[in-house]
Design a protein around this motif. Sequence first.
Motif, mmCIF file in Angstrom:
data_model
loop_
_atom_site.group_PDB
_atom_site.id
_atom_site.type_symbol
_atom_site.label_atom_id
_atom_site.label_comp_id
_atom_site.label_asym_id
_atom_site.label_seq_id
_atom_site.Cartn_x
_atom_site.Cartn_y
_atom_site.Cartn_z
ATOM 1 N N LYS A 365 0.844 -1.180 0.000
ATOM 2 C CA LYS A 365 0.000 0.000 0.000
ATOM 3 C C LYS A 365 0.886 1.239 0.000
ATOM 4 N N VAL A 366 0.321 2.306 -0.470
ATOM 5 C CA VAL A 366 1.057 3.563 -0.467
ATOM 6 C C VAL A 366 1.195 4.030 0.974
ATOM 7 N N PRO A 367 2.417 4.365 1.385
ATOM 8 C CA PRO A 367 2.612 4.788 2.792
ATOM 9 C C PRO A 367 1.705 5.957 3.170
ATOM 10 N N ASP A 368 1.208 5.896 4.401
ATOM 11 C CA ASP A 368 0.297 6.952 4.872
ATOM 12 C C ASP A 368 0.984 8.310 4.921
ATOM 13 N N LEU A 404 1.924 -3.109 -4.863
ATOM 14 C CA LEU A 404 0.704 -2.339 -4.634
ATOM 15 C C LEU A 404 -0.469 -2.967 -5.378
ATOM 16 N N TRP A 405 -1.501 -3.366 -4.604
ATOM 17 C CA TRP A 405 -2.707 -3.931 -5.198
ATOM 18 C C TRP A 405 -3.743 -2.860 -5.472
ATOM 19 N N GLU A 406 -3.708 -1.813 -4.678
ATOM 20 C CA GLU A 406 -4.694 -0.747 -4.829
ATOM 21 C C GLU A 406 -4.072 0.573 -4.379
ATOM 22 N N LEU A 407 -4.682 1.652 -4.825
ATOM 23 C CA LEU A 407 -4.195 2.978 -4.458
ATOM 24 C C LEU A 407 -5.014 3.591 -3.336
ATOM 25 N N GLU A 419 4.911 16.192 -9.180
ATOM 26 C CA GLU A 419 4.976 16.392 -10.624
ATOM 27 C C GLU A 419 5.240 15.092 -11.384
ATOM 28 N N PHE A 420 5.944 14.147 -10.757
ATOM 29 C CA PHE A 420 6.276 12.882 -11.422
ATOM 30 C C PHE A 420 5.896 11.730 -10.498
ATOM 31 N N LEU A 421 5.061 10.826 -11.001
ATOM 32 C CA LEU A 421 4.603 9.688 -10.212
ATOM 33 C C LEU A 421 4.799 8.403 -11.021
ATOM 34 N N TYR A 422 5.571 7.481 -10.451
ATOM 35 C CA TYR A 422 5.872 6.202 -11.106
ATOM 36 C C TYR A 422 5.199 5.080 -10.317
ATOM 37 N N LEU A 423 4.200 4.474 -10.936
ATOM 38 C CA LEU A 423 3.491 3.353 -10.314
ATOM 39 C C LEU A 423 3.569 2.098 -11.184
ATOM 40 N N ASN A 424 4.438 2.109 -12.166
ATOM 41 C CA ASN A 424 4.528 0.996 -13.114
ATOM 42 C C ASN A 424 5.041 -0.275 -12.448
ATOM 43 N N ASP A 425 4.676 -1.407 -13.043
ATOM 44 C CA ASP A 425 5.109 -2.737 -12.609
ATOM 45 C C ASP A 425 4.686 -3.053 -11.175
ATOM 46 N N ASN A 426 3.461 -2.682 -10.856
ATOM 47 C CA ASN A 426 2.824 -3.095 -9.617
ATOM 48 C C ASN A 426 1.625 -3.969 -9.979
ATOM 49 N N PRO A 427 1.186 -4.834 -9.073
ATOM 50 C CA PRO A 427 0.037 -5.696 -9.380
ATOM 51 C C PRO A 427 -1.308 -4.992 -9.189
ATOM 52 N N LEU A 428 -1.420 -3.762 -9.637
ATOM 53 C CA LEU A 428 -2.683 -3.024 -9.519
ATOM 54 C C LEU A 428 -3.759 -3.698 -10.353
ATOM 55 N N ALA A 429 -4.929 -3.812 -9.787
ATOM 56 C CA ALA A 429 -6.031 -4.481 -10.482
ATOM 57 C C ALA A 429 -7.053 -3.494 -11.018
ATOM 58 N N ILE A 430 -7.301 -2.419 -10.277
ATOM 59 C CA ILE A 430 -8.361 -1.481 -10.659
ATOM 60 C C ILE A 430 -7.867 -0.046 -10.472
ATOM 61 N N THR A 449 1.185 -1.655 -16.203
ATOM 62 C CA THR A 449 1.278 -2.936 -15.506
ATOM 63 C C THR A 449 0.414 -3.963 -16.230
ATOM 64 N N LYS A 450 0.759 -5.211 -16.096
ATOM 65 C CA LYS A 450 0.052 -6.269 -16.814
ATOM 66 C C LYS A 450 -1.189 -6.771 -16.085
ATOM 67 N N THR A 451 -1.453 -6.254 -14.904
ATOM 68 C CA THR A 451 -2.499 -6.849 -14.065
ATOM 69 C C THR A 451 -3.794 -6.057 -14.034
ATOM 70 N N ILE A 452 -3.828 -4.879 -14.620
ATOM 71 C CA ILE A 452 -5.045 -4.061 -14.546
ATOM 72 C C ILE A 452 -6.190 -4.755 -15.284
ATOM 73 N N SER A 453 -7.276 -4.923 -14.569
ATOM 74 C CA SER A 453 -8.453 -5.571 -15.161
ATOM 75 C C SER A 453 -9.593 -4.592 -15.419
ATOM 76 N N ARG A 454 -9.494 -3.397 -14.802
ATOM 77 C CA ARG A 454 -10.577 -2.439 -15.017
ATOM 78 C C ARG A 454 -10.085 -1.023 -14.759
ATOM 79 N N VAL A 455 -10.484 -0.134 -15.651
ATOM 80 C CA VAL A 455 -10.246 1.296 -15.469
ATOM 81 C C VAL A 455 -11.615 1.966 -15.514
#
Length: 913
Positions: A365-368, A404-407, A419-430, A449-455
């Motif tokens: 998870k993204v750190p609090d 990271l499974w979710e944001l 200004e720059f956010l890199y979230l690539n190559d995480n197992p994000l699903a949605i 990422t290869k795991t996104i099933s829904r946007v």
Amino acid sequence: MAADRGSAWHLLLSSLGLLVHLDATFSYLLKNCTSDRSLAGEVLDCSGRGLVTVPDDIPADACSVNLMCNLLGQINKKDFGKMSQLKILCLTDNHIAHVDDGSFVHMVSLTNLYMGQNNLTNLTANLLQGLSNLRLLDLRKNKIQFIHGSTFKFSSVLQTVLLDDNHLRQVADIIPVLQLPLLHRISVGENWFSSFQSEDFPANMSSSLKVLDMSYSNIDKFSITRRAFPHLQTIDLSLATLKWDIPDETSLRNIIRLHLSHTKLSFKEIQKVLQSTDSLVHLRLNSMDRWIKRGLMVTACRIPTLQVLELYYNHGPNLSAQLANCSHLRELDLSDTHMMLMPKGSIQSMKLLQNLKLKANFLKKVPDDIRKLYLSSNHITNLNWCTFESLTGLKILDLSLNQLWELGDVFQTGPQKLEFLYLNDNPLAILEKRSFKGLKCLKYLDVVTKTISRVTQRAFDGLNNLRALRVSFPCYFDSDFRHLQRLENLTLYFSVDGSFQSPPTNHHRAFFHLNSLKMFTFICSGFHHGMPFDVPMEQLQAMRHLEDFTAENAYISAPDPSTFQANPRLKRLTFGKTDLSDLDPELFRPIPDLQVLDLSNSQIKSLDFLKLVELPALTHLTLSNNEITVINETVFQSLPALVYLKLDNNPFTCDCSNAGFIQWVKNNNQTQVVNGYQLTCSFPVAEQGNRLLNFDIQSCWMDLSFLCFLCSTGLVTLTLLTSFIFHFLRWSTFYLLLAFLYDSRKKKKGTAHLYDAFVSYNVHDEAWVYHEMLPVLEGEQGWRLCLHHRDFQPGRPIMENITDAIYGSRKTICVISRRYLQSEWCSREIQVASFRLFDEQKDVLVLLFLEDIPARQLSPFHRMRKLVKRRTYLSWPQAGRHHGVFWQNLRRVIDQTHKSASADQLLQRPPAD
């Protein structure tokens, strides 16, 4: 440090990167290099070609030459003659053991010289002669033992010298380098120094050195003072084994960067070093687990000037918990630290933090604390504040390669300055609705990422300042980009599995309203024959500022000809993994300003479509991995600006059908066919594997139609001539052949004449021959005559008997009468006798007329008339009662071997016409 070992290589790449802006002016074919034109000049890549000598066809105006990874053994004085415009020369990874003095004397513009990974042992006094503008010299991984004191006298502006991994034994060897007036950086790790101390240098030496790289060194004592190095700011002791002696508290006062990754220093030594720095800004402590566990971070975080802290490859537990006191940091790198959770409060105090790298960890998870790293004011709605650099807050966040499974809602409220956010190559699903709503200043977002099933719909709401987006999509998605009005670069990755059945229903609306888009990349994977839906034309019509379009495996077949009707600014176009075998040339009509076209891997079989296009600005054309066998060179006439043509991996036919193209490749002085000399033949089978440009085209240049004309004309002429000879001259030719064969046989055997004369007569004149001629010639005069009824051999062909009789006699007497002229066999006898006359050039023929026959009556008998006109003859009727004189004249003719004037006077003259 390990990460900096390739810094010079990065410098080379950066240098070359400055040259990649293409300039369509001039290029050509080279045997061992590829060439491209940049704003700075000609850029040549001759790397990895197995070269043992420097190519002799390098153009004199080249600005960059890459000869790395070859087999060069030495550099000769003439190798780089007259290359006064060369700025970058790379000779890395060869076998160079010797360089002639003055080899670089003409290279007055050279700034970067790379000669690492060779076999040099000495740097001579004149090695660098001519290199008056040299800024960087890379000599790493050689066998250098000696540096002459005058080596650098020609290169007074040299700033960076890399001498890692050589055989230098004492620091005094590098004094000529340290005395360079503008020296900025020296790298001397992995040499054979036993110590590196200021006292080893001359007392009056004051080097301008700013960066000292001693990484990978193994020395007993390391000690430097401000006296010898008053300008020193950076020390790199990564992976070094040494004992550091700090002579006084002021010796490290100017150091602002210190790299101690994996250093074999004791804990107390490192503590002392850190406590002695008053100006340290950048500290690198990668792979230092054992000392961090003992509390090294306490000492590091007490450095008040510290702003950049790198801690990657430290895998100890609770690492982030030790950073609470590093409140003044602006950049923090915690990549690859095996972090699974960042405790609350770990970085909450870092109010000045702008760059946080958490790449390659195990965060789920993204750190609090992330949401707390933004401006205290949450009521600012005007986006103009994003442009104020003085405002603090996190600007760069790298969370790639985590778990990271979710944001969640972490980015719905901030960080607002990000200004720059890199979230690539995480197992994000949605990607949920408004996932990034709080990132008002975000310019770059990577969610590939290869795991996104829904946007979901409106997933990117709030990113009103976004300039570049890289995102993966499932085949079914609700989202559109309606609110991304400033988006200029969009890269979409679609990936599906075999269960996919039908396309989404609303994808036609997804890309509307992207009025600012300049670069659109559309890549699909998991489809064997292109994506089951194409990018609709109406979507591209909204992108009126589009300059770069890439579609890979995105079309089932060639795009509709009107696809780019509303994109006249398009300059770069790429289609890959698409069936373009039926490509319509009308596709290119709306985009006349196209400069770069890549149609690789597109099943193209012919380039004839290029004849119908008008692309006057096209400079680069790539057609690799297609099915092209034959190219008509005239297709490139429609591309007047073409300077770069790539045709790798096509099944070319090596025959005369490609002769024109081969000649064009070799001779044109504008377009360079990249790796032209490496193009190979696939057809015919006998030519498989051979080089296309080695095919001999000389035999192909004769005009086939003209050759056919010559052959057919010759055949017709031969047929007519044969018919003429057979009809009119068949017997003449036959007799000539018989005469030639008989004469050859006679000369070979040396046979004498059997008869004095052969008598040719008609059977109706036989009585005269027997009653008048034989009694006189044989009875009284004693001549041996040959008569056909008496002397011809029975059973032999008549013509053989006639030929043997004529050639076996010294003379042939033709007894001519009207019946003689009408006889076929008599005609043949006189013909053979005539050809003997022609063949031997002797007076062997005697004409004896039994009757008075006027010359006009001889007209039908052209051969007889011709003989009578040219030769004298005997006439029996004109002899009258003077038969004795007649026989006496005949005797004289038979008795003579050659015709004489006296004999002519005795014979009768031909009758008048």
